[in-house]
Design a protein around this motif. Sequence first.
Motif, PDB file in Angstrom:
ATOM      1  N   PHE A   1     -72.891 111.687 -65.823  1.00 12.04           N
ATOM      2  CA  PHE A   1     -72.525 112.420 -67.027  1.00 12.04           C
ATOM      3  C   PHE A   1     -72.310 111.467 -68.208  1.00 12.04           C
ATOM      4  CE2 PHE A   1     -71.292 115.265 -63.578  1.00 12.04           C
ATOM      5  CZ  PHE A   1     -71.831 116.472 -63.997  1.00 12.04           C
ATOM      6  N   SER A   2     -72.950 110.325 -68.158  1.00 14.07           N
ATOM      7  CA  SER A   2     -72.777 109.321 -69.202  1.00 14.07           C
ATOM      8  C   SER A   2     -73.281 109.824 -70.551  1.00 14.07           C
ATOM      9  CB  SER A   2     -73.520 108.040 -68.828  1.00 14.07           C
ATOM     10  OG  SER A   2     -73.517 107.117 -69.899  1.00 14.07           O
ATOM     11  N   LEU A   3     -72.583 109.434 -71.615  1.00 13.18           N
ATOM     12  CA  LEU A   3     -73.028 109.753 -72.972  1.00 13.18           C
ATOM     13  C   LEU A   3     -73.908 108.652 -73.553  1.00 13.18           C
ATOM     14  CD1 LEU A   3     -69.741 111.185 -74.577  1.00 13.18           C
ATOM     15  CD2 LEU A   3     -71.548 112.413 -73.359  1.00 13.18           C
ATOM     16  N   ALA A   4     -74.069 107.551 -72.855  1.00 11.35           N
ATOM     17  CA  ALA A   4     -74.785 106.392 -73.391  1.00 11.35           C
ATOM     18  C   ALA A   4     -76.258 106.705 -73.621  1.00 11.35           C
ATOM     19  CB  ALA A   4     -74.652 105.208 -72.452  1.00 11.35           C
ATOM     20  N   GLY A   5     -76.784 106.162 -74.717  1.00 11.03           N
ATOM     21  CA  GLY A   5     -78.194 106.282 -74.992  1.00 11.03           C
ATOM     22  C   GLY A   5     -79.010 105.436 -74.027  1.00 11.03           C
ATOM     23  N   PRO A   6     -80.317 105.699 -73.934  1.00 13.09           N
ATOM     24  CA  PRO A   6     -81.166 104.991 -72.962  1.00 13.09           C
ATOM     25  C   PRO A   6     -81.276 103.495 -73.210  1.00 13.09           C
ATOM     26  CG  PRO A   6     -82.488 106.299 -74.493  1.00 13.09           C
ATOM     27  CD  PRO A   6     -81.063 106.679 -74.734  1.00 13.09           C
ATOM     28  N   GLN A   7     -80.990 103.050 -74.443  1.00 13.88           N
ATOM     29  CA  GLN A   7     -81.131 101.635 -74.769  1.00 13.88           C
ATOM     30  C   GLN A   7     -79.860 100.840 -74.501  1.00 13.88           C
ATOM     31  OE1 GLN A   7     -80.523 104.079 -76.714  1.00 13.88           O
ATOM     32  NE2 GLN A   7     -79.545 103.521 -78.652  1.00 13.88           N
ATOM     33  N   ILE A   8     -78.804 101.507 -74.012  1.00 10.26           N
ATOM     34  CA  ILE A   8     -77.514 100.866 -73.797  1.00 10.26           C
ATOM     35  C   ILE A   8     -77.379 100.428 -72.343  1.00 10.26           C
ATOM     36  CG2 ILE A   8     -75.014 101.154 -73.972  1.00 10.26           C
ATOM     37  CD1 ILE A   8     -76.494 101.234 -76.638  1.00 10.26           C
ATOM     38  N   ALA A   9     -76.820  99.241 -72.140  1.00 12.64           N
ATOM     39  CA  ALA A   9     -76.654  98.690 -70.795  1.00 12.64           C
ATOM     40  C   ALA A   9     -75.753  99.586 -69.952  1.00 12.64           C
ATOM     41  CB  ALA A   9     -76.049  97.292 -70.879  1.00 12.64           C
ATOM     42  N   PRO A  10     -76.012  99.686 -68.640  1.00 12.45           N
ATOM     43  CA  PRO A  10     -75.136 100.471 -67.759  1.00 12.45           C
ATOM     44  C   PRO A  10     -73.712  99.925 -67.786  1.00 12.45           C
ATOM     45  CG  PRO A  10     -77.190  99.885 -66.644  1.00 12.45           C
ATOM     46  CD  PRO A  10     -77.145  99.094 -67.919  1.00 12.45           C
ATOM     47  N   ALA A  11     -72.760 100.788 -67.420  1.00 18.56           N
ATOM     48  CA  ALA A  11     -71.352 100.412 -67.484  1.00 18.56           C
ATOM     49  C   ALA A  11     -70.703 100.519 -66.112  1.00 18.56           C
ATOM     50  CB  ALA A  11     -70.603 101.313 -68.470  1.00 18.56           C
ATOM     51  N   ARG A  12     -69.566  99.853 -65.970  1.00 19.62           N
ATOM     52  CA  ARG A  12     -68.710 100.016 -64.801  1.00 19.62           C
ATOM     53  C   ARG A  12     -67.668 101.076 -65.157  1.00 19.62           C
ATOM     54  NH1 ARG A  12     -67.635  96.285 -60.555  1.00 19.62           N
ATOM     55  NH2 ARG A  12     -66.357  97.365 -58.993  1.00 19.62           N
TER      56      ARG A  12
END
Length: 407
Positions: A190-201
Amino acid sequence: MLVLCSVTGSPSHGRAVLPFARALGDAGHRVVVACPPDVAGVFDGAPVVVEPVFATMADSAEHLGPAVARLGGPAALATLTATEVTTALLPTLFAGPQVTGSARALLGLVESHGTPDLVLRDGGETAGFLVAEHLGVPCVAAPSGAGNVLSPDVVADALAERRDELGFAAPDDPAALHRWGRLDCMPPQFSLAGPQIAPARAFRQDDQVSRGETLPGWVGALPGSRPLVVAGLGTAMPAMAGRAERRAPVDPHAALRTVAEAASRLDAEVVLSTGGLPVDDLALPAHVHPAPWVPQPLLLQVADLFLTHGGYNGVREAVRHGVPLAVLPQFGDQEHNARRIAELGLGAHCTPDAAEIAATCTRLLGDDDVRARMRSAQRAMLALPPVEDAVGVLEDLAARRVPALVA
């Protein structure tokens, strides 16, 4: 270890960093928080040292003047979409001349407190990134809306200018905005991050970021037989009012009035958080209850719907308590968040028309599919490890036992 936290913007940015800073302090680490004076109070009672050395959001907004002028002035802003305005202003908002002053302030803190082992920065605060890069220490972005949309290419040229002003050497990879990784509180699916943003912990969003809060007595007296809608525009929008308003990308007063008009049309009890903006001239019906401020995470525990501008903090707080979202975006990452909320089935993206907003809210209050989808997101969030588990992860990163945060 010594952790230097850098927080810019409004109090909501501080609240995103607070749980991690508090967990590090509780674990016995020295934590120094650099922030604007009007954000310092967020950290009251936390085991951290607060240094209010950054400019306020209103002062930083003064640097938007040239960027707005390049777009044709305030009148031209009205002809652009929120996405167009955001794209044009992002480099100045997050990597403009104010960042040079913030970086110098951070270097002063390094002189007085020592070289940090780790920099934990608000995702939209780039002075901490530049100073960590200069010192050669790991730097991690805390959960934030800016961190979900601020790709390296957007701010690369502006950051190069800031390095020149500071006398910092250019790095081998000037685009490595998330070289050491980033933190999040939204479940990956359910991440809000855009596709160009690095994955998060990801770590679980606290049910109450600020401890010891209680609901006002009048909220407890509201009838339980009617739906409860929480409506508001967060803390950054009101901060744009006043002397910086002429350079703000949106009009906070107009936005609040649109929300208030939509709330007036609902068959529900509505708690309207005004952020201190005046509403005395509005003829609000009895079911709309304005308040300068409410303990939002606590109030969301008993809400049926959240009518919001779509800031990252509000979204994750709503997910933590399983509350569907009606999103009326204003600036920054909010347009992106509104689209993601709709794509994920957690709510709806509203247009700035009071009648349409009210119709959307009414539909969402009766939408079982959206409520079920939000429950799925809530369960996924509750399955994440607690924020306290981030301490060991950050300790490993600071000690270079791992090259970066990984999911």
